[in-house]
Every structure is written in structure tokens, then in C-alpha cells.
Design a protein around this motif. Sequence first.
Motif, mmCIF file in Angstrom:
data_model
loop_
_atom_site.group_PDB
_atom_site.id
_atom_site.type_symbol
_atom_site.label_atom_id
_atom_site.label_comp_id
_atom_site.label_asym_id
_atom_site.label_seq_id
_atom_site.Cartn_x
_atom_site.Cartn_y
_atom_site.Cartn_z
ATOM 1 N N ASP A 28 68.559 4.577 -35.095
ATOM 2 C CA ASP A 28 69.803 4.246 -34.511
ATOM 3 C C ASP A 28 70.455 5.493 -34.165
ATOM 4 O OD1 ASP A 28 68.912 1.207 -34.494
ATOM 5 O OD2 ASP A 28 70.667 1.507 -36.503
ATOM 6 N N ILE A 29 70.372 5.319 -32.733
ATOM 7 C CA ILE A 29 71.087 6.305 -31.898
ATOM 8 C C ILE A 29 72.277 5.651 -30.693
ATOM 9 C CG2 ILE A 29 69.475 7.752 -31.536
ATOM 10 C CD1 ILE A 29 68.621 6.762 -28.796
ATOM 11 N N ALA A 30 73.264 6.815 -29.989
ATOM 12 C CA ALA A 30 73.691 6.381 -29.721
ATOM 13 C C ALA A 30 73.596 6.688 -27.661
ATOM 14 C CB ALA A 30 75.427 6.889 -29.827
ATOM 15 N N ILE A 31 73.904 7.056 -27.045
ATOM 16 C CA ILE A 31 73.793 6.434 -25.794
ATOM 17 C C ILE A 31 74.277 6.849 -24.392
ATOM 18 C CG2 ILE A 31 72.384 6.050 -23.675
ATOM 19 C CD1 ILE A 31 70.474 6.261 -25.820
ATOM 20 N N LYS A 32 74.473 8.118 -24.424
ATOM 21 C CA LYS A 32 76.008 8.160 -23.230
ATOM 22 C C LYS A 32 75.801 8.200 -21.615
ATOM 23 C CE LYS A 32 80.292 10.990 -23.506
ATOM 24 N NZ LYS A 32 80.580 12.343 -23.389
ATOM 25 N N THR A 33 75.757 7.279 -21.311
ATOM 26 C CA THR A 33 75.968 7.246 -19.982
ATOM 27 C C THR A 33 76.695 6.945 -19.084
ATOM 28 O OG1 THR A 33 74.374 5.969 -17.666
ATOM 29 C CG2 THR A 33 75.054 4.917 -19.626
ATOM 30 N N PHE A 34 76.432 6.444 -17.416
ATOM 31 C CA PHE A 34 77.793 6.246 -16.623
ATOM 32 C C PHE A 34 78.440 5.002 -17.101
ATOM 33 C CE2 PHE A 34 76.777 10.042 -13.632
ATOM 34 C CZ PHE A 34 77.156 10.773 -14.166
ATOM 35 N N ASN A 35 79.645 4.704 -16.613
ATOM 36 C CA ASN A 35 80.445 3.307 -17.184
ATOM 37 C C ASN A 35 79.719 2.424 -15.357
ATOM 38 O OD1 ASN A 35 81.845 1.391 -15.554
ATOM 39 N ND2 ASN A 35 83.633 2.186 -17.194
ATOM 40 N N PRO A 36 79.162 1.656 -15.637
ATOM 41 C CA PRO A 36 77.932 0.977 -14.493
ATOM 42 C C PRO A 36 78.368 0.469 -13.439
ATOM 43 C CG PRO A 36 78.286 -0.291 -16.383
ATOM 44 C CD PRO A 36 78.830 -0.037 -16.887
ATOM 45 N N ARG A 37 80.223 0.102 -13.237
ATOM 46 C CA ARG A 37 81.273 -0.100 -12.567
ATOM 47 C C ARG A 37 81.408 1.125 -11.408
ATOM 48 N NH1 ARG A 37 85.620 -4.050 -15.321
ATOM 49 N NH2 ARG A 37 84.219 -5.329 -16.196
ATOM 50 N N LEU A 38 81.153 2.418 -11.833
ATOM 51 C CA LEU A 38 81.354 3.387 -11.099
ATOM 52 C C LEU A 38 80.714 3.911 -9.915
ATOM 53 C CD1 LEU A 38 81.330 6.481 -12.831
ATOM 54 C CD2 LEU A 38 83.163 5.592 -12.692
#
Length: 351
Positions: free
Chosen positions: A50-60
Motif C-alpha cells: 500500500d502507498i499514498a498517492i498525492k495529486t491535485f484536488n480534482p476540483r481545481l
Amino acid sequence: MSAPSPALNTPDTAAAPAVTRIGRFYISRELSRGSIGCVYLGHDPVIGRDIAIKTFNPRLTAAERHRYEQQFINEARAAGLLSHPHIVTVYDASVEGGMPWIALEYLQGRELSKLLDGGHRYLPEEVAAIVWKIADALDHAHRRGVIHRDVKPANIFMIRDDQPKLVDFGIARSPNRIPEKSADPQGPVTLVTGNRLVGTPNYMSPEQASGKPVDARTDIYSLGAVMYEMLTGRKPFTADSADKLLQQIACKAPAAPHEIDSKIPPALSQIVMTAMSKRPEKRYETAEKMALDIRRYLVRQRRARRRMKIPVPALEQHDPQAVQQERGALFWISCLSLAAAAGIAALAVLR
């Protein structure tokens, strides 16, 4: 970038993911969301973890994504240079369909800021053990040309037996950083980038608060401010406006921690005040020297506990690094003691 940490959310705050796959990683659920970033719980089918995926808020919006994309990539570049037990690990990073993402170590715990805001108070020795590890992590980063520039409780994640992890290198300065288009890539790190503050006001160094060039010693000041709050339960400076707060940071000296609470050991209070000196040249020259001072304090306390047969705090029991470094420190202390004894004996013979 002020984005959520790769943390485990409680069930009532978890949300259905907006996406089901990023890169090769399968997304199971959303962990946390900020105004800019979003963190998902993902699974790597190749490694099987398991990992954490950090990306943009889809609402941007597209314009907002473009504005923060460079900073997002710089976070991956800065953290990707580092490998330390008290710095969050970056496994991978890429851009897919115009959306950058970072695959991070999956941390389960809470931000130090939430613990402090919830009224949790650490014993002085616990504070020393935690800050020592972060100072060692900063020394590792500084030796590789990475300046965090936003050391604060919200960017210190506590896991397992209160073991800290330094996270969020979104505004870090690193050798492989993509420079601002309007900035000199070889120029100094300053307070304002793109007409916004770089760093968090409560933990900014005086030079950051004044908009002056900074170096690695700005992180030392910020860590001192974190240590101050952990010991006293209050921030070094408070004000009803950002301008007043920045003015206090730049010009006013806070009361020493042991003056606020007499139970705080003066030795720790002195470490805090040295780290928080207004003038950078008066601070610890390196994070390593700050870590060494804290380690000496911990060694003295451990030896005193052994003499008094007091149990070692849980925070230090399962830390192999602490044990190994303590043994090293005790070895050199013993060598110095033997050398001193030999010198006294030699003088006695000469007389």
C-alpha cells in the motif's frame, strides 16, 4: 504547497475516490483533501504494498493546476533526493494526462499539529527525542542541498511509538528544483514567491519574515520554534494580524521556555533559544550541531535514570538509532574521561 499529508483518515472522513487508477497504482479510497492537493490510498500491484498517492484536488481548474504544477514537481524532486528514517519516502512520480502525481510512503498516525491542538503535552525528554530525530533528518537534507523552508508541526507526522516523519517538501529549495520563470535559478531563497508567502508565519525565521535571503539555518530556527511550542504549549509569538506577527518574529525575542514553565530543563531551554537566535550567525551553524546538543542531553538523562534505576521512556526503547548513537556518545565521553585522567596522572608524575 499546503497539501494534506499521506495519512490514514478515520472511516467517517474517508470518501469515495474520484479516480480508480493512477499510473500502475490501483486506488481504493481517498485519505484526505486540501484546497490544492488530494491524497489517495493506493496499492502497487508490482511490489504488493500500500502507498499514498498525492495529486491535485480534482476540483481545481486548468489554470489553477498550471499555477501549482511546477511546485508539485519540485516537491517530488526535493524529497526524491533524500533517504532517511525520519523523512517520508518518495517511491515514484510522474505526470499522466496533464495531472502530476507522487507515490509516497503510506503513513498511519497524526500530524504533530493535531496532537498539540488537541492539548497533548509531551514530557521534556520526549520533546528532546522527537526534535533530535527531526534535526538529524534536516542535517541529512541540508547536506544534499535541500532546504525545507516550511518546518512546522503540521509537516511533522507522528507514527507508531511517536516516531516523527518530516513531510511536505512543496516549497523546499533543492539543487534539482525547477526555478520560477521570473526568478534567478542561482538567486537566494526569499520570503515571497509569485506574490505569496513562502512558509508558515508562526514558524518563519526572522530573515524569512523580513523577506531577506535565507539558507539552511532558517530550518534550524523553525525547528526551534516547534520545540518551543512542544515544551511550553504555546507558540513563540502570537498576533491578531500577519503583519504584526511578522514584525514580532523579526524584532522581538520570546521569553525562554524555562521562564514560562520552571519544570522545563534549562539545558533544553538554552537549545531552543540558540536555535531561535534572531541573527543566523548566532544560531547552530548546522542542524547536526543542534542534534548533537540534544543527544548529549538525552545521554546525560539516560545515564541518570540508570543510576536511579528509572525505566527508559517508551519513546526511546525501540529506537535502534538512539541506542547506537548513545553508545557512540558514551564511548567518546569515556575516551575523554580516560584522557583527562591520564593527563592528571602525568602531571602528578612530573611534579
